[in-house]
Design a protein around this motif. Structure first.
Motif, short mmCIF file in Angstrom:
data_model
loop_
_atom_site.label_atom_id
_atom_site.label_comp_id
_atom_site.label_asym_id
_atom_site.label_seq_id
_atom_site.Cartn_x
_atom_site.Cartn_y
_atom_site.Cartn_z
N UNK B 35 19.51 -22.47 -35.83
CA UNK B 35 18.88 -23.15 -34.72
C UNK B 35 19.57 -24.48 -34.46
N UNK B 37 18.60 -28.33 -32.78
CA UNK B 37 17.52 -29.19 -32.31
C UNK B 37 18.12 -30.47 -31.74
N UNK B 43 13.20 -26.21 -31.32
CA UNK B 43 14.37 -25.54 -31.86
C UNK B 43 14.83 -24.43 -30.90
N UNK B 88 21.06 -31.63 -34.44
CA UNK B 88 20.60 -31.33 -35.79
C UNK B 88 20.58 -29.81 -35.92
N UNK B 90 19.83 -26.38 -37.97
CA UNK B 90 18.91 -25.88 -38.99
C UNK B 90 19.14 -24.41 -39.25
N UNK B 104 16.21 -24.61 -44.24
CA UNK B 104 16.99 -25.49 -45.08
C UNK B 104 16.84 -26.92 -44.62
N UNK B 105 17.50 -27.86 -45.31
CA UNK B 105 17.33 -29.29 -45.00
C UNK B 105 18.05 -29.75 -43.74
N UNK B 108 23.37 -32.66 -39.77
CA UNK B 108 23.45 -33.45 -38.53
C UNK B 108 24.92 -33.57 -38.14
#
Lengths: 114, 112
Positions: B35, B37, B43, B88, B90, B104-105, B108
């Motif tokens: 995804x 963002x 998302x 960002x 994901x 996941x974390x 960026x």
């Protein structure tokens, strides 16, 4: 019309109050619904999932689903400052039973003031 | 520990450069997702994969490519054709079907 709509907020509530977050979706055949919490700069984490009409409770959180009216809501009881975050609503649209594809709303920012 | 890892945490891309974002999971999940963002946005799905050696385009696949050679790994390449890559990113995985997706974390990506 967006497929999944949320009020971007911010929604501001005092500590200890009930926060009510709402989400509407356009595809009537949608079957699975999820609420994620996202702190600033972090990734989303699952709060609740709900699949059938009615209420589902987990601790201070209650998810409510009304398929006839095409909305899903999240209630947070006894709101705490640590609940301050963006809450994302996500929906499996029709035809996604094999793919798991999710459609996300833009999120509602919640601010809980001490 | 079971989970989803993404690396790097921050990535800088020069104009015209391809960059690859890593996503690894040890949850034995069949399905994996990427995804994007943007600030203040939800998302948006880039690519997803239900099984090894198979993947499908999401809603915003242009300028991106993926591979799924192993069940545990689903790397995303942001190509030079993606003109606005700052976001960002994901990665998520799920057991499959309409099961819950776990994230996941994130990485960026910034453009120099």
């Amino acid at each position: 019309q967006k497929e999944v709509e949320q009020n971007s907020g911010p929604l501001s509530v005092p500590e200890g109050a009930i926060a009510s977050l709402n989400c509407t979706y356009s595809d009537r055949g949608s079957q699975s619904f999820f609420w994620y919490r996202q702190y600033s700069g972090k990734s989303p984490e699952l709060i609740m999932s709900i699949y059938s009409n009615g209420d589902k409770e987990d601790g201070r959180f209650t998810a409510q689903l009304n398929k006839a009216s095409q909305y899903v809501s999240l209630l947070i009881r006894d709101s705490q400052p640590s609940d301050s975050a963006t809450y994302l609503c996500a929906v499996n649209p029709p035809g996604s039973s094999n793919t798991g594809k999710l459609i996300f709303g833009q999120g509602t920012t919640l601010q809980v003031k001490p | 520990d079971g989970g989803i890892t993404q690396s790097p945490k921050y990535l800088f891309r020069k104009e015209g450069q391809n960059v690859t974002l890593s996503c690894e999971q040890n949850l034995n999940h069949d399905a994996m997702y990427w995804y994007r963002q943007d600030p203040g946005q939800g998302l948006r799905l880039i690519y997803y994969s239900q099984i090894v050696n198979d993947f499908q385009k999401g809603d915003i696949a242009e300028g991106y490519s993926v591979s799924r050679e192993k069940k545990e790994s689903f790397p995303l390449t942001v190509t030079s054709a993606q003109k606005n890559p700052t976001a960002f990113y994901l990665c998520a995985s799920s057991p499959g079907g309409q099961e819950t997706q776990y994230f996941g974390p994130g990485t960026r990506l910034l453009v120099l």
